[in-house]
Design a protein around this motif. Structure first.
Motif, mmCIF file in Angstrom:
data_model
loop_
_atom_site.group_PDB
_atom_site.id
_atom_site.type_symbol
_atom_site.label_atom_id
_atom_site.label_comp_id
_atom_site.label_asym_id
_atom_site.label_seq_id
_atom_site.Cartn_x
_atom_site.Cartn_y
_atom_site.Cartn_z
ATOM 1 N N SER A 49 -3.380 5.337 7.418
ATOM 2 C CA SER A 49 -3.140 3.998 6.857
ATOM 3 C C SER A 49 -3.131 2.931 7.941
ATOM 4 O O SER A 49 -3.690 1.843 7.748
ATOM 5 C CB SER A 49 -1.808 3.965 6.108
ATOM 6 N N GLN B 85 -0.847 10.645 6.288
ATOM 7 C CA GLN B 85 -1.134 9.450 5.489
ATOM 8 C C GLN B 85 -0.800 8.182 6.273
ATOM 9 O O GLN B 85 -1.565 7.216 6.277
ATOM 10 C CB GLN B 85 -0.330 9.471 4.186
ATOM 11 N N GLU B 86 0.332 8.194 6.962
ATOM 12 C CA GLU B 86 0.768 7.016 7.701
ATOM 13 C C GLU B 86 -0.187 6.697 8.849
ATOM 14 O O GLU B 86 -0.571 5.550 9.059
ATOM 15 C CB GLU B 86 2.187 7.205 8.235
ATOM 16 N N TRP C 18 -6.153 0.677 6.793
ATOM 17 C CA TRP C 18 -5.716 -0.489 6.028
ATOM 18 C C TRP C 18 -5.160 -1.599 6.915
ATOM 19 O O TRP C 18 -5.385 -2.773 6.650
ATOM 20 C CB TRP C 18 -4.693 -0.106 4.987
ATOM 21 N N ARG D 160 0.823 -1.212 0.000
ATOM 22 C CA ARG D 160 0.000 0.000 0.000
ATOM 23 C C ARG D 160 0.853 1.256 0.000
ATOM 24 O O ARG D 160 0.401 2.317 -0.401
ATOM 25 C CB ARG D 160 -0.916 0.008 1.214
ATOM 26 N N ARG D 161 2.061 1.134 0.453
ATOM 27 C CA ARG D 161 2.932 2.295 0.559
ATOM 28 C C ARG D 161 3.992 2.359 -0.528
ATOM 29 O O ARG D 161 4.426 3.434 -0.894
ATOM 30 C CB ARG D 161 3.595 2.284 1.934
#
Length: 181
Positions: free
Chosen positions: A127, A123-124, A131, A29-30
């Motif tokens: 996530s 974002q992290e 996710w 995903r990253r």
């Protein structure tokens, strides 16, 4: 009875079997699929070398692996930046979609644009919650912060994403207004 080394090998094999797929998805995903396996293998190599530092509980070990994979990913990204090899990929959409599909595609594009404008730290944090589905204590461990600090960052990241989506939607609506002749 097994020797200490055999026990260590078996514990590592069990951890690998339980966590490999989750860690691979985490990295994909990253970093995307083209780099993910190399990064995950590096994370498991570090895990083997530092196996005495890995928590005993399965959930805690999984979070520890996410943190290790994240550090490997950051190292890989720094290397790519030094080489100037960062790329952005856009997904193509078909022209034969319905109005509902068009609306869904438009929302996804808005969200993707808003996501790209978020700070990497936001974002992290998002996530890990969305996710990886990590609870606050484990997500905090991945980032090296307390669960309280993680929850605060998550709240701020959600607000930031919401603002970015609203900004994207507003700017798109303005550009869709036809010019008068």
């Amino acid at each position: 009875m097994h020797s200490p080394e055999q026990t260590r090998e078996q514990r590592f094999a069990d951890l690998y079997d339980r966590a490999y797929t989750d860690v691979l998805r985490f990295v994909q995903r990253r970093a995307g699929p083209e780099r993910a396996e190399d990064i995950v293998h590096e994370a498991f190599l570090i895990t083997w070398r530092r196996f005495d530092d890995v928590p005993e509980r399965a959930d805690d070990a999984r979070a520890w692996l996410f943190g290790t994979a994240r550090n490997c990913l950051l190292n890989d990204q720094r290397g790519q930046v030094r080489r100037g090899a960062l790329e952005v990929r856009l997904a193509a959409t078909t022209s034969s979609s319905t109005d509902a599909e068009d609306d869904l595609i438009s929302r996804r594009v808005d969200l993707a644009a808003a996501w790209r404008r978020l700070r990497p730290e936001d974002q992290e944090v998002l996530s890990l919650a969305i996710w990886e589905d990590l609870p606050s204590p484990q997500a905090g461990r991945v980032l090296g912060i307390s669960s309280t600090a993680y929850r605060i960052r998550l709240h701020r990241a959600r607000l930031s994403l919401r603002r970015q989506v609203e900004t994207t939607t507003s700017s798109v609506q303005l550009t869709e207004i036809p010019a008068t002749e």
